[in-house]
Write a protein that holds these residues in place. Structure first.
Motif, PDB file in Angstrom:
ATOM      1  N   ARG A 146     -15.798   0.814 -10.386  1.00  0.00           N
ATOM      2  CA  ARG A 146     -15.829  -0.377 -11.232  1.00  0.00           C
ATOM      3  C   ARG A 146     -15.040  -1.515 -10.585  1.00  0.00           C
ATOM      4  NH1 ARG A 146     -12.583   0.968 -15.884  1.00  0.00           N
ATOM      5  NH2 ARG A 146     -14.090   2.652 -16.151  1.00  0.00           N
ATOM      6  N   ILE A 165      -0.859   4.988 -19.688  1.00  0.00           N
ATOM      7  CA  ILE A 165      -1.345   5.986 -18.736  1.00  0.00           C
ATOM      8  C   ILE A 165      -2.565   5.405 -18.022  1.00  0.00           C
ATOM      9  CG2 ILE A 165      -2.820   7.103 -20.471  1.00  0.00           C
ATOM     10  CD1 ILE A 165      -2.137   9.767 -19.106  1.00  0.00           C
ATOM     11  N   PHE A 168       0.830  -1.212   0.000  1.00  0.00           N
ATOM     12  CA  PHE A 168       0.000   0.000   0.000  1.00  0.00           C
ATOM     13  C   PHE A 168       0.868   1.267   0.000  1.00  0.00           C
ATOM     14  CE2 PHE A 168      -3.040  -3.075   1.851  1.00  0.00           C
ATOM     15  CZ  PHE A 168      -4.088  -2.919   0.948  1.00  0.00           C
ATOM     16  N   SER A 186      -2.840  -8.223  -0.224  1.00  0.00           N
ATOM     17  CA  SER A 186      -4.027  -7.473   0.181  1.00  0.00           C
ATOM     18  C   SER A 186      -4.339  -6.330  -0.783  1.00  0.00           C
ATOM     19  CB  SER A 186      -3.811  -6.899   1.576  1.00  0.00           C
ATOM     20  OG  SER A 186      -3.630  -7.946   2.493  1.00  0.00           O
ATOM     21  N   ASP A 187      -3.322  -5.752  -1.363  1.00  0.00           N
ATOM     22  CA  ASP A 187      -3.521  -4.588  -2.227  1.00  0.00           C
ATOM     23  C   ASP A 187      -3.705  -5.043  -3.677  1.00  0.00           C
ATOM     24  OD1 ASP A 187      -3.589  -2.124  -3.399  1.00  0.00           O
ATOM     25  OD2 ASP A 187      -1.506  -1.587  -2.955  1.00  0.00           O
ATOM     26  N   GLU A 223      -6.260   5.143 -16.517  1.00  0.00           N
ATOM     27  CA  GLU A 223      -7.563   5.712 -16.860  1.00  0.00           C
ATOM     28  C   GLU A 223      -7.919   6.837 -15.901  1.00  0.00           C
ATOM     29  OE1 GLU A 223     -10.738   2.823 -16.958  1.00  0.00           O
ATOM     30  OE2 GLU A 223     -12.281   4.384 -17.100  1.00  0.00           O
ATOM     31  N   PRO A 252     -13.397   4.404 -12.487  1.00  0.00           N
ATOM     32  CA  PRO A 252     -12.539   3.222 -12.413  1.00  0.00           C
ATOM     33  C   PRO A 252     -12.511   2.621 -11.007  1.00  0.00           C
ATOM     34  CG  PRO A 252     -11.377   5.039 -13.477  1.00  0.00           C
ATOM     35  CD  PRO A 252     -12.637   5.610 -12.912  1.00  0.00           C
ATOM     36  N   GLY A 277      -2.990   2.255 -25.178  1.00  0.00           N
ATOM     37  CA  GLY A 277      -2.059   2.988 -24.314  1.00  0.00           C
ATOM     38  C   GLY A 277      -2.635   3.416 -22.974  1.00  0.00           C
ATOM     39  N   VAL A 278      -3.864   2.972 -22.663  1.00  0.00           N
ATOM     40  CA  VAL A 278      -4.467   3.350 -21.383  1.00  0.00           C
ATOM     41  C   VAL A 278      -4.681   2.108 -20.512  1.00  0.00           C
ATOM     42  CG1 VAL A 278      -6.464   4.419 -20.257  1.00  0.00           C
ATOM     43  CG2 VAL A 278      -5.639   5.307 -22.457  1.00  0.00           C
ATOM     44  N   ASN A 279      -4.315   2.235 -19.252  1.00  0.00           N
ATOM     45  CA  ASN A 279      -4.535   1.167 -18.283  1.00  0.00           C
ATOM     46  C   ASN A 279      -5.885   1.370 -17.601  1.00  0.00           C
ATOM     47  OD1 ASN A 279      -4.612  -0.610 -16.175  1.00  0.00           O
ATOM     48  ND2 ASN A 279      -2.557  -0.140 -15.406  1.00  0.00           N
ATOM     49  N   HIS A 280      -6.839   0.452 -17.855  1.00  0.00           N
ATOM     50  CA  HIS A 280      -8.189   0.588 -17.297  1.00  0.00           C
ATOM     51  C   HIS A 280      -8.357  -0.174 -15.985  1.00  0.00           C
ATOM     52  CE1 HIS A 280      -9.832   2.839 -20.700  1.00  0.00           C
ATOM     53  NE2 HIS A 280      -9.000   2.116 -21.453  1.00  0.00           N
ATOM     54  N   ALA A 335     -18.672   4.351 -14.893  1.00  0.00           N
ATOM     55  CA  ALA A 335     -17.718   5.360 -15.364  1.00  0.00           C
ATOM     56  C   ALA A 335     -16.467   5.455 -14.476  1.00  0.00           C
ATOM     57  CB  ALA A 335     -18.405   6.725 -15.440  1.00  0.00           C
ATOM     58  N   ILE A 375      -4.874  -3.129 -20.545  1.00  0.00           N
ATOM     59  CA  ILE A 375      -4.301  -1.985 -21.267  1.00  0.00           C
ATOM     60  C   ILE A 375      -4.752  -2.037 -22.725  1.00  0.00           C
ATOM     61  CG2 ILE A 375      -2.157  -0.893 -22.039  1.00  0.00           C
ATOM     62  CD1 ILE A 375      -0.871  -2.357 -19.518  1.00  0.00           C
ATOM     63  N   TYR A 426     -12.299   0.978 -25.223  1.00  0.00           N
ATOM     64  CA  TYR A 426     -12.762   0.444 -23.952  1.00  0.00           C
ATOM     65  C   TYR A 426     -14.119   1.042 -23.603  1.00  0.00           C
ATOM     66  CZ  TYR A 426     -13.003  -0.836 -19.048  1.00  0.00           C
ATOM     67  OH  TYR A 426     -13.412  -1.354 -17.853  1.00  0.00           O
TER      68      TYR A 426
END
Lengths: 706, 706
Positions: B291, A681, A331, B162-163, A683, B288, B214-217, B286, B211, B281
């Motif tokens: 979600r 990058i 964390f 845990s994380d 989201e 993240p 280029g975006v990590n969702h 909406a 990903i 995506y």
């Protein structure tokens, strides 16, 4: 286990910990102090315990584990590792304290090995040595020492564990043949949980009610052969395997029973009681009760070595868990770039550091117990009082250290998460093996009741001829002052006998005298209170007085527990004063404070209810403990390093540095990807950026058009 | 397990226990209440769990144990025992609550079986069901349900337990081939501790950072094939065995890693987030963050079933230990003729009965959790608030019940002495297996912090727009009154929002309202106090505010713990009111009182320091608890009988009646010997007789000669 430089680096700049210059740990000096009077023996024993030949192999069947441990006993003989307590005439060293110091280090290799060796030489061998006489020594000690006679200590029965005096096996003298007849009258009298009993034991010291000329003279030990060379039982002997246990599966515990098994009269271990050819019983100790306790007293070393082994196990667990906690990160509360080291979390400190403090306390107390033990068994200090004090001290300390070991192993296992559950990290394995330490060689709960009885007896002695009620009220109503320490057992009523010290209105909790006063007073006042109530038992019927005692049984055990904690606190305090280096002494003082204050916190309600602490003062305790944790945290690694266990002892993968290696690799990867510009990058970041732009557009839109 | 007559006989006349007539236990009614809403499922599941085919065989190597559990999963399929939660279209029952009720009873047969089944159907199957959509269900659910596809739930990584949000495995979309590329960038990102991972898993739901463009969702689940028919890894997949563990060795936990493993785009479980062929995506959620928590929330059933399984294990342990304690006798304090039954010792009552009370509390609380769970998953009550409440409730109860199980198993093991350590009595075995329940499916310490956060959030909501400091002081200074209960989560500031109830100066501790007030107030006041301090974090830097939180981490966890205890107490109180029989209700009320008062005793210092209890009142608590114990003791056997576990479930030799048989035999033997006149006389008795005669002679001598 880690070099100083890397240790310093592990304290993150963000943790905000400042420490004064004085507080540093000289691990060499502290380590030497912890090794204690038998440091030379411990060094040799640890070198031995570090050898792979003696290490527990996980996942063996109990059958294979037993075979391995049996072979290891022979290995120990070859290494001359187990004869320190035996007479010089037989090749021993007559070094009682050193013997225990060496034995208890075996727990580091494999607790099964420690206990199996303990059965052979500490129980079976000691019984022949201490309960037998010259003829027995000559006949059997050489074979016991060199493992030609693997043996058992056959005392406990299925029907009687803690209450040894009530065992039902009989040894009846038959003058016609000059023999004793060993007999098991019913199933409850089977010997049970007997180490070496299922397979390996060739002979045993069997404890039985000695009957001659129609009189039962109580429990005595007799040497009885159990098995033939091929492992089959001798005529009249039978038994069965106790099977798999929760741990310690390197030992073949079993049940034994005897059907009119005849042994020569001279097989009676006759140091404290003998039978002549005509069946006449004689003893140097007239009272059957005192005789019984004297005989049992010679076997106190089992408790002493369990106390030491439990401390060693706690040390191992803390070394592994604290090392890991200074490396593992999880964390990212304080920075988006780097996660926190576990050891910097307050809760993690609360979980591990008080147990570290308690382990130091138990270690110092054990060293004192060992010296007391050596004093008695070497003959240097072995009055009746010394022996009683030794037994009470062992009965007080063994429960605390064995429970501490289980608690510490479990907390370390949980604090290490899923890793902690893997057997390769040893917490679960050691915990399973040490589980039974809390109920064998004296059930902890029963031992604490012995301590309570002693406290009551001493209390009564102090006030002989004095009106009891008045003094009890006096003791309860005053905040206690200093007390004398006598032979490891606190004289609970000393304050009253000496002179009352004044009430301290403003207590400074970090003050050593305050801690001592509070912890001493807690014992004194509670003993006085319960003694006053129990005095009512005088003149009652047996049934009534038993009921009265039972109504206060819980309180009696709690008082004994409090007394044992005080003994640990005092040993810790005496121990740290032997340190020369002021910085080390400063750190140890903080650790002792943590120990003392956690004891007070645990029983805080008592101090409040009984006017020993004001609510205002008590409310400062939690915060003060938290500040102490922060002050001790930078020294946590040094404090476990001083235990002196190397990787060959700890053998916990989680503490081996792989965690740091993995983090380095991960950080390197992230850095590389960022540098090369192909990192995606988030989201979240994108959304935040979009929101900002939208706001800017809106603001731009709303701007007056010129 | 024992008939009523013999139970009555086991209460010795000497124990002095009198009970009013009203208090008796209707074990049938109580048993039915404990079986709860899914009683029909539990009956079927218990019948199954009682079959030898499903029982753990002790002493197997971990390899053999794994094989056995694997076969048992097929057996469960054959028995249609594991499909209750699946859609009717696939042959399931769509019965969510019933499914968990059935699953958790498997712990009685073998915890490894429960967890291995949980991995296959509860985690792997549920992930496909709840995170996937129709196409996935059709493709894989049948094979998952019938064990054609043994699978894994590959979430946890070595570097992140845990994380979960920080896991490092990536799933990068490649529009060229319409595939995701699953990749493990470094060692810390290996999936670890994965059930079915070492050997059995043919496929997995792999959690990875999704990903695209280029975006990590963020974290998403993808269906990935792991192994070929012959058990060898598919190209790019690798791994290793986690080896032996502290318990649960019927499960093959392992590590998995992926090197550019390609899966079709449609393997993304796309219920909450999808990627179009062009890489776009989309998600119905909406945020993240929301979600992520919604996806994780669908998997809460793991925690729910661990809570239930832990309660079941506590019930088993107490059934065995209390049965034994009512039969075993040791030490003869009150009579020379007969020894005391363990259960009549005050300390033994203190050890077992509060844990019995806590187990009842945990059982009632679990039933409420199960109903909440069913409400959400059946769609009957599944607003966002319901889902949040469910998660908080699970996060609050699972830590308490799993720690209680370990504590109870250990206390029962110790209270059963050496017997308890033998694996045949199951305490040590169950304890080893349940050990990891406290850190998996959410580490207990981490879960309690989630609860604490929720408490703070709710508290802040209540006081929106109100001067915080004033209210905090208000809440702290008043003794709390009644509060409302909302969806399993206590509204901590309810009292303040409603109206302050008057201080009660004379508290009657046995009074239900008093207990509720004290326990509620403890949570409210502590939340208010810590909230007031943490409010200072506003405007601080991230580093500073993290440090401030850390300084109160321990307190936050303690508050969450106190809150969870209150929830249990309330569930207990609501539960016992469903009983029709007044005698049973009376006994259960005493048991609830014992639970409540032990909670208060544990935290007594807080109540004293904060003026909630006077010292005078607090001093009566210990005695009152002791009297409660005596009142509950005669019903102890009934209270464990109501758990409804038969010998085929308990399977603890020590509770099988052999102890009574042995005692009967021993008593018979002694009687026979006495009758025949050949019993030896004790030396003690002889000495006493001699002393008496001597005295008489002396008296005769001293008489004047006439």
């Amino acid at each position: 286990m880690t070099d100083t430089l890397s240790r310093q680096q592990q304290i993150p700049a963000t943790s905000g910990i400042r420490d004064d210059d004085r507080a540093t740990v000289d691990t060499a000096e502290l380590g030497e102090l912890l090794l204690g009077r038998w440091a030379h023996v411990r060094r040799v024993a640890r070198e031995l315990a570090g050898r792979p030949e003696l290490h527990k192999i996980e996942g063996l069947t109990h059958t294979d584990h037993r075979l391995r441990c049996f072979d290891q006993l022979h290995y120990l003989v070859g290494q001359k590792a187990v004869h320190r307590a035996f007479p010089k005439a037989f090749g021993g060293d007559e070094d009682n304290g050193g013997n225990i110091a060496g034995f208890e280090e075996l727990v580091v290799a494999d607790p099964s090995l420690q206990i199996k060796a303990g059965v052979q030489w500490g129980l079976f061998g000691s019984a022949v040595l201490h309960l037998g006489t010259e003829q027995h020594h000559e006949a059997w000690l050489p074979g016991i020492m060199n493992m030609e006679i693997p043996g058992c200590f056959a005392m406990t029965e299925t029907g009687h564990g803690s209450d040894v005096a009530s065992i039902a096996t009989t040894a009846t003298f038959d003058p016609e043949t000059d023999e004793f007849v060993i007999h098991t009258p019913f199933r409850a009298a089977w010997k049970d949980y007997i180490g070496n009993g299922a397979i390996d034991g060739r002979a045993a010291v069997v404890f039985a009610q000695l009957i001659t000329n129609g009189v039962n003279h109580g429990v005595h030990g007799l040497y009885v052969e159990l098995r033939n060379e091929d492992g089959s039982f001798k005529p009249g002997v039978g038994g069965e395997d106790d099977g798999i246990k929760g741990g310690l599966n390197g030992i073949d515990n079993g049940r034994l029973h005897f059907t009119d098994v005849r042994v020569p009269r001279t097989n009676l271990l006759n140091r404290y009681g003998d039978v002549a050819a005509d069946g006449t019983y004689s003893s140097t100790i007239a009272s059957p009760g005192r005789r019984f306790f004297t005989m049992l007293g010679t076997l106190v070393q089992g408790r002493v070595s369990l106390d030491g082994a439990a401390v060693a196990a706690s040390k191992l667990a803390l070394t592994a868990a604290i090392t890991y906690a200074t490396q593992r990160r999880q964390f990212n509360a304080s920075s988006n770039l780097r996660e926190e080291v576990l050891m910097d979390y307050q809760r993690h400190q609360r979980r591990l550091l008080p147990r570290l403090a308690a382990t130091y306390a138990a270690a110092f107390a054990h060293e004192e117990l060992l010296e007391k033990f050596d004093g008695v068994f070497s003959g240097d200090q072995d009055t009746d009082e010394d022996r009683q004090d030794l037994e009470t001290l062992a009965a007080a300390l063994k429960p605390l250290s064995t429970w501490l070991a289980l608690d510490t192993l479990q907390e370390c296992r949980e604090a290490t998460g899923g890793q902690g559950f893997l057997i390769e990290n040893r917490f679960a394995s050691l915990r399973a093996d040490l589980d039974v330490y809390v109920t064998f060689e004296g059930d902890n709960t029963v031992l604490l009741q012995l301590v309570a009885k002693r406290l009551l007896t001493d209390y009564a002695k102090e006030f002989k001829g004095v009106d009891f009620g008045v003094l009890a009220r006096y003791a309860v109503s005053q905040a206690a002052g200093k007390t004398l320490h006598r032979s490891g057992l606190r004289r609970v009523a000393q304050t009253v006998a000496d002179s009352g010290s004044g009430k301290k209105s403003a207590l400074a909790l970090r003050d050593e005298d305050t801690q001592r006063d509070l912890l001493t007073d807690r014992v004194q006042a509670r003993v006085a209170a319960v003694a006053a109530v129990l005095r009512g038992a005088k003149g009652m019927s047996q049934e009534q007085s038993a009921a009265l005692f039972n109504e206060h049984q819980n309180e009696l055990i709690e008082v004994a527990h409090a007394h044992a904690e005080l003994l640990q606190w005092e040993a810790f305090t005496r121990g740290l004063k032997k340190l020369q280096d002021p910085g080390t002494r400063e750190v140890l003082t903080r650790l002792r404070d943590l120990f003392g204050l956690c004891l007070i916190e645990k029983d805080l309600a008592w101090f409040l209810m009984n006017g020993r602490l004001s609510s205002q003062r008590a409310r400062t305790l939690d915060g003060y403990i938290n500040r102490l944790l922060v002050k001790i945290r930078p020294h946590a690694l040094d404090l476990v390093e001083a235990f002196g266990y190397g990787p060959e002892h700890v053998r916990s993968v989680v503490a081996g540095g792989a965690e740091q290696q993995r983090q380095k690799e991960a950080a390197e990867y992230t850095r590389r990807r960022r540098a090369s510009g192909d990192a995606p990058i988030d989201e979240k970041t994108l959304l935040a950026r979009a929101a900002k732009e939208k706001k800017a557009r809106k603001a731009a839109k709303g701007r007056p058009q010129h």
